[in-house]
Design an enzyme around this catalytic site. Structure first.
Site, PDB file in Angstrom:
ATOM      1  N   SER A  16      52.968 -56.526  -0.163  1.00 49.31           N
ATOM      2  CA  SER A  16      51.728 -56.357  -0.932  1.00 49.31           C
ATOM      3  C   SER A  16      51.213 -57.695  -1.452  1.00 49.31           C
ATOM      4  O   SER A  16      50.010 -57.980  -1.378  1.00 49.31           O
ATOM      5  CB  SER A  16      51.957 -55.374  -2.082  1.00 49.31           C
ATOM      6  OG  SER A  16      53.088 -55.741  -2.860  1.00 49.31           O
ATOM      7  N   ASN A  17      52.099 -58.547  -1.976  1.00 45.30           N
ATOM      8  CA  ASN A  17      51.658 -59.874  -2.411  1.00 45.30           C
ATOM      9  C   ASN A  17      51.307 -60.760  -1.232  1.00 45.30           C
ATOM     10  O   ASN A  17      50.635 -61.783  -1.393  1.00 45.30           O
ATOM     11  CB  ASN A  17      52.726 -60.533  -3.284  1.00 45.30           C
ATOM     12  CG  ASN A  17      52.707 -60.007  -4.702  1.00 45.30           C
ATOM     13  OD1 ASN A  17      51.718 -60.111  -5.409  1.00 45.30           O
ATOM     14  ND2 ASN A  17      53.806 -59.386  -5.125  1.00 45.30           N
ATOM     15  N   LYS A  56      63.948 -51.457  -1.366  1.00 46.68           N
ATOM     16  CA  LYS A  56      63.261 -52.200  -2.420  1.00 46.68           C
ATOM     17  C   LYS A  56      62.527 -51.186  -3.282  1.00 46.68           C
ATOM     18  O   LYS A  56      61.646 -50.464  -2.801  1.00 46.68           O
ATOM     19  CB  LYS A  56      62.263 -53.208  -1.844  1.00 46.68           C
ATOM     20  CG  LYS A  56      61.462 -53.933  -2.923  1.00 46.68           C
ATOM     21  CD  LYS A  56      60.256 -54.653  -2.357  1.00 46.68           C
ATOM     22  CE  LYS A  56      59.393 -55.216  -3.494  1.00 46.68           C
ATOM     23  NZ  LYS A  56      58.107 -55.785  -3.006  1.00 46.68           N
ATOM     24  N   GLY A  93      62.226 -54.209  -7.452  1.00 48.94           N
ATOM     25  CA  GLY A  93      60.967 -54.694  -6.913  1.00 48.94           C
ATOM     26  C   GLY A  93      60.070 -55.390  -7.904  1.00 48.94           C
ATOM     27  O   GLY A  93      58.916 -55.708  -7.587  1.00 48.94           O
TER      28      GLY A  93
END
Length: 298
Positions: free
Chosen positions: A48-49, A168, A193
């Site tokens: 996502s990052n 995660k 996470g």
């Protein structure tokens, strides 16, 4: 090394970098070279990052190649491989299989979220794992999967698959429910996470974390786990409180754009997120800089 050993430690969810909307691969390589000098266990890319939903497959593979080329050989590489169909997930993992990736992380399919029963998720992950040449980690992040929360029942079943080796957990659930779901005697790594779950996770049996804070303060995240493993719980708890508070006051509340702004301030290249995401406001950048200066980090 065993999978448990390979996944024990701190992993930053590496930011994908852009200049004028195009990939900034040289800057990504430089960030990896800096990270190589820290105690990070390895890197997670295409999460996502890493703005993976904003990349096409060709761009994703370019990022894999750059990170695999420039990482230290002793660093473990995890790559996100989630697609909405079982077929496409298997197909993309096949593209990753000879590119220096050690593990893949798979967010559950969620476009048809109301149909994603425990049974279908078990089937999806099991079919992918049966075909994958790379070991699988499950990525439990309801915030990025239409609210879909992977249940302990699913983890208990998937942990028995020889090619599904970790989780995660970026949910709001107590991480202990996933640690305790792993059948006795099964080697399965649970990773926190977020920094908010990291110390608590270690105390409850997690073996590491994929932490956005580690994108810009990697060594401090590593030092927290090192203190915990050394039995210095007083130091570990102090660092936990400090880093959680710092994250909430600094980049944590600004998302990917804030993370990149913090990276720019702390000697990495962050740059801008890809549209439709935009940079944080100048006033927020000044606030972020003031927080980091006050903590003596600049």
């Amino acid at each position: 090394m065993t999978h448990l050993e390979n996944l024990s430690g701190v992993f930053p969810p590496v930011a994908s970098l852009f200049k004028n909307e195009k990939l900034a691969l040289d800057e990504m390589a430089e960030n990896i070279r800096i990270y190589n000098e820290t105690d990070l266990k390895g890197y997670m890319i295409l999460g996502s990052n890493g703005e993976f939903r904003s990349l096409n497959d060709d761009e994703a593979l370019q990022i894999v190649d750059v990170v695999a080329k420039h990482k230290n050989p002793n660093k473990v590489l995890i790559a996100g491989a989630a697609r909405e169909s079982t077929y496409s997930t298997i197909e993309f993992i096949e593209k990753l299989s000879d590119r220096g990736v050690d593990y893949v992380a798979i967010l559950p399919p969620h476009y048809f979220v109301s149909k994603m029963t425990d049974e279908l998720l078990i089937q999806h992950y099991s079919m992918v794992a049966d075909r994958s040449k790379l070991p699988i980690t499950v990525y439990n992040a309801p915030k990025f999967s239409a609210g879909l929360l992977i249940s302990p029942k699913v983890i208990a079943k998937l942990a028995e698959h020889p090619n599904i080796v970790g989780l995660k957990d970026t949910s709001k659930e107590d991480i202990s429910i996933y640690v305790e779901a792993v059948p006795r005697g099964v080697e399965f790594a649970v990773l926190a996470g977020s920094i908010n779950k990291f110390y608590d996770g270690l105390a409850k049996g997690a073996v590491g974390g994929v932490l956005s804070l580690a994108d810009y303060l990697p060594q401090k995240c590593c030092e927290l786990q090192q203190a915990f493993l050394a039995g210095d719980l007083k130091k570990a708890k102090q660092m936990d409180e400090y880093l959680r508070a710092l994250s909430s006051r600094a980049a944590g509340k600004f998302g990917v754009a804030g993370l990149k702004a913090a990276m720019d301030l702390l000697g990495y290249y962050g740059g801008s997120p890809r549209l439709p995401l935009v940079d944080i406001a100048d006033s927020d950048k000044r606030q972020l800089q003031a927080v980091l200066q006050k903590e003596g980090l600049l």
